[in-house]
Design a protein around this motif. Structure first.
Motif, mmCIF file in Angstrom:
data_model
loop_
_atom_site.group_PDB
_atom_site.id
_atom_site.type_symbol
_atom_site.label_atom_id
_atom_site.label_comp_id
_atom_site.label_asym_id
_atom_site.label_seq_id
_atom_site.Cartn_x
_atom_site.Cartn_y
_atom_site.Cartn_z
ATOM 1 N N UNK A 274 -23.631 16.246 0.293
ATOM 2 C CA UNK A 274 -23.702 14.872 -0.218
ATOM 3 C C UNK A 274 -25.136 14.357 -0.174
ATOM 4 N N UNK A 275 -25.836 14.640 0.911
ATOM 5 C CA UNK A 275 -27.228 14.194 1.031
ATOM 6 C C UNK A 275 -28.098 14.854 -0.038
ATOM 7 N N UNK A 276 -27.903 16.152 -0.276
ATOM 8 C CA UNK A 276 -28.705 16.829 -1.296
ATOM 9 C C UNK A 276 -28.422 16.252 -2.690
ATOM 10 N N UNK A 277 -27.149 16.080 -3.023
ATOM 11 C CA UNK A 277 -26.822 15.538 -4.348
ATOM 12 C C UNK A 277 -27.303 14.109 -4.511
ATOM 13 N N UNK A 278 -27.247 13.313 -3.451
ATOM 14 C CA UNK A 278 -27.766 11.946 -3.521
ATOM 15 C C UNK A 278 -29.265 11.962 -3.806
ATOM 16 N N UNK A 279 -29.974 12.920 -3.226
ATOM 17 C CA UNK A 279 -31.407 13.033 -3.483
ATOM 18 C C UNK A 279 -31.701 13.367 -4.937
ATOM 19 N N UNK A 280 -30.924 14.282 -5.508
ATOM 20 C CA UNK A 280 -31.117 14.652 -6.919
ATOM 21 C C UNK A 280 -30.846 13.450 -7.822
ATOM 22 N N UNK A 281 -29.733 12.762 -7.563
ATOM 23 C CA UNK A 281 -29.386 11.601 -8.394
ATOM 24 C C UNK A 281 -30.420 10.482 -8.239
ATOM 25 N N UNK A 282 -30.902 10.299 -7.012
ATOM 26 C CA UNK A 282 -31.885 9.245 -6.753
ATOM 27 C C UNK A 282 -33.187 9.520 -7.501
ATOM 28 N N UNK A 283 -33.619 10.780 -7.508
ATOM 29 C CA UNK A 283 -34.873 11.131 -8.177
ATOM 30 C C UNK A 283 -34.772 10.950 -9.689
ATOM 31 N N UNK A 284 -33.561 11.041 -10.222
ATOM 32 C CA UNK A 284 -33.373 10.908 -11.674
ATOM 33 C C UNK A 284 -33.316 9.455 -12.135
ATOM 34 N N UNK A 285 -33.312 8.500 -11.181
ATOM 35 C CA UNK A 285 -33.241 7.077 -11.528
ATOM 36 C C UNK A 285 -34.612 6.429 -11.325
#
Length: 311
Positions: A274-285
């Motif tokens: 969850x932490x890794x995916x949140x990081x990916x999504x955060x970087x894309x915003x």
């Protein structure tokens, strides 16, 4: 009478709405490695406590868990690096300000110590050597379990960097939860009492630090409720909470202990993904990157106005 604003507030944006920073390209092996390292390090700490109190059954099982987990972690790290010699290349320098360099050296110390602590008796090593190995594994284990949180917080990814104060507690709590859960699965309930307490403390620390991080992150932390990261977050919180409840209420019975322990392990693993995916999504915003930077500039500007000596 208040004058109307001539220039309206602008929404944070970027060049044609494109991401400001590059999203992490880590594969599944990285969060799996985070989990394995945490399980190993916390298991060594649990084994040391059990050894001091004379609980040899729990100490032995926890040491074997630590060895298995760090062996799996090494394989996952090599999978991510592509070639084993790349890890050896990271040991050419020792840079205290680099979490990656510190982590490489920690693994170099911890891995052999955990192996010797688990297999020293079977291999016929003297007792002082086994004790020294167990102590070294217990001392370096907590750092192995949490350095990965520092590693990702030391990046430009907003949802990681802005949670730099809470992430080590999230990772440390998740590691303790998994280690206690694994010991509850592998150890008879008569000897697993300390593991149950260890797991419950870890689960409380993880969930508490995670909620604190989400509250402090504000809009940046909304990614934990969206998309794949949101689904994994709900899974992690649900498994950890349910595992803690089952362990606390029925952990003295074999079946309930095994079920609760398994759920805690699953929750700990899901939280890393969850932490890794949140990081990916955060970087894309773009707004997640620009917003905190703008607020920081505004706060620094306000302090400079209030105290001209800081200019």
């Amino acid at each position: 009478m208040r004058e109307p604003e001539l220039v309206p507030d602008l929404e944070p944006t970027s060049y044609y709405g494109r991401p400001v920073i590059k999203a992490p390209v880590w594969k599944w092996a990285v969060p799996a490695y985070f989990f394995a390292g945490g399980l190993a390090g916390a298991s060594s700490l649990l084994a040391a406590g059990a050894g001091v109190t004379g609980n040899r059954v729990l100490a032995g099982r926890a040491r074997l868990t630590a060895l298995g987990a760090i062996s799996a972690g090494a394989a996952l790290l090599i999978e991510d690096l592509g070639r084993p010699e790349r890890f050896r290349n990271m040991l050419r320098v020792a840079k205290p300000t680099s979490p990656m360099s510190v982590g490489s050296w920690l693994l170099t110390l911890y891995g052999p110590a955990a192996g010797l602590a688990a297999l020293g008796e079977a291999l016929g090593f003297p007792r002082p050597v086994r004790r020294l190995a167990a102590s070294l594994a217990a001392l370096t284990g907590p750092a192995v379990a949490t350095y990965t949180a520092v590693l990702i917080a030391d990046t430009a990814v907003p949802v990681w960097h802005e949670a730099r104060r809470e992430l080590p507690f999230v990772f440390g709590g998740a590691a303790a939860s998994a280690a206690g859960g694994a010991a509850m699965v592998t150890t008879p309930p008569a000897h697993a009492g300390p593991a149950r307490v260890f797991a419950l403390l870890g689960a409380a620390t993880e969930l508490g630090a995670f909620q604190l991080a989400r509250r402090r992150l504000g809009e940046v932390g909304e990614v934990y409720g969206e998309g794949r990261a949101g689904a994994l977050t709900r899974l992690a919180v649900g498994l950890t909470g349910a595992g803690a409840a089952v362990s606390g209420l029925g952990g003295r019975r074999r079946l309930a202990a095994a079920l609760g322990g398994a759920m805690l392990i699953g929750g700990s693993l899901a939280s890393r993904f969850a932490v890794l995916d949140a990081g990916v999504q955060s970087a894309q915003q773009p707004a997640s990157t620009i917003g905190p930077q703008r607020r920081g500039l505004e706060q620094n500007g306000a302090r400079a106005v209030a105290d001209p000596t800081t200019r």
